[in-house]
Design a protein around this motif. Sequence first.
Motif, short mmCIF file in Angstrom:
data_model
loop_
_atom_site.label_atom_id
_atom_site.label_comp_id
_atom_site.label_asym_id
_atom_site.label_seq_id
_atom_site.Cartn_x
_atom_site.Cartn_y
_atom_site.Cartn_z
N MET A 1 0.84 -1.17 0.00
CA MET A 1 0.00 0.00 0.00
C MET A 1 0.89 1.24 0.00
O MET A 1 1.86 1.32 0.74
N THR A 2 0.54 2.23 -0.84
CA THR A 2 1.30 3.47 -0.92
C THR A 2 0.61 4.53 -0.08
O THR A 2 -0.59 4.75 -0.20
N ILE A 3 1.40 5.18 0.76
CA ILE A 3 0.86 6.26 1.58
C ILE A 3 1.29 7.57 0.95
O ILE A 3 2.47 7.80 0.69
N VAL A 4 0.31 8.43 0.70
CA VAL A 4 0.58 9.74 0.11
C VAL A 4 0.56 10.77 1.23
O VAL A 4 -0.44 10.91 1.94
N THR A 5 1.67 11.47 1.37
CA THR A 5 1.74 12.48 2.42
C THR A 5 1.11 13.78 1.94
O THR A 5 0.87 13.96 0.74
N GLU A 6 0.87 14.68 2.91
CA GLU A 6 0.31 15.99 2.55
C GLU A 6 1.22 16.73 1.59
O GLU A 6 0.77 17.35 0.65
N SER A 10 0.24 17.96 -2.11
CA SER A 10 0.31 19.38 -2.49
C SER A 10 1.14 19.55 -3.76
O SER A 10 0.83 20.39 -4.60
N ARG A 11 2.20 18.75 -3.92
CA ARG A 11 2.98 18.80 -5.16
C ARG A 11 2.15 18.33 -6.35
O ARG A 11 2.23 18.89 -7.43
N VAL A 12 1.36 17.30 -6.13
CA VAL A 12 0.48 16.79 -7.19
C VAL A 12 -0.50 17.88 -7.61
O VAL A 12 -0.72 18.12 -8.79
N ALA A 13 -1.07 18.59 -6.63
CA ALA A 13 -2.01 19.67 -6.93
C ALA A 13 -1.30 20.80 -7.66
O ALA A 13 -1.84 21.35 -8.64
N VAL A 135 -12.17 23.56 -3.62
CA VAL A 135 -11.64 23.83 -4.96
C VAL A 135 -11.68 25.32 -5.24
O VAL A 135 -10.71 25.90 -5.74
N VAL A 136 -12.79 25.96 -4.91
CA VAL A 136 -12.93 27.41 -5.13
C VAL A 136 -11.87 28.18 -4.34
O VAL A 136 -11.21 29.07 -4.88
N GLU A 137 -11.70 27.83 -3.09
CA GLU A 137 -10.70 28.53 -2.26
C GLU A 137 -9.30 28.37 -2.85
O GLU A 137 -8.54 29.33 -2.97
N PHE A 138 -8.95 27.15 -3.23
CA PHE A 138 -7.63 26.89 -3.81
C PHE A 138 -7.44 27.65 -5.11
O PHE A 138 -6.43 28.35 -5.31
#
Length: 151
Positions: A1-6, A10-13, A135-138
């Motif tokens: 299982m892969t754990i995605v950190t915050e 955030s880099r993905v976003a 989404v709007v805030e970001f």
Amino acid sequence: MTIVTEEESSRVAARAVERLRLAEARLARRRQTDCGPSENARAAMRLILERADEGATVTPTEIAQALGVSTASVTGMLDRLHAGGLIGFVANPADRRSKFVVPFDRTSDADAVDPVTARIREFALDLPEGAADHVVEFLDRVREVVDAECR
């Protein structure tokens, strides 16, 4: 299982926003040469149609202010839209030096002027409950950074 950190998410976003910005830039270049009216002309048409739907009027100066461009560039753009049969001008009864910009064809749908916006609205309907606010805030924060650049 892969754990995605915050930090990773955030880099993905951030990479997704960069891909979006690059796609928008490519679209703007294509629209300048291949796809009819420019992005500003499309935005002006949306504003003109929205104001007409509200029973309100819009002047070339108001269009320039809304788009953040000079009145001279709006004059040329409106001339091209007029020549293309999309808009007309009527005298402002309160100020003979001023004119209102009106759509020629009121059966036009504002979404038809910019089908990309219509598709994005469709996608927004699929957002999970509560996600739209995030989404709007970001995206508003991203827009603020973009708008502040080179000022």
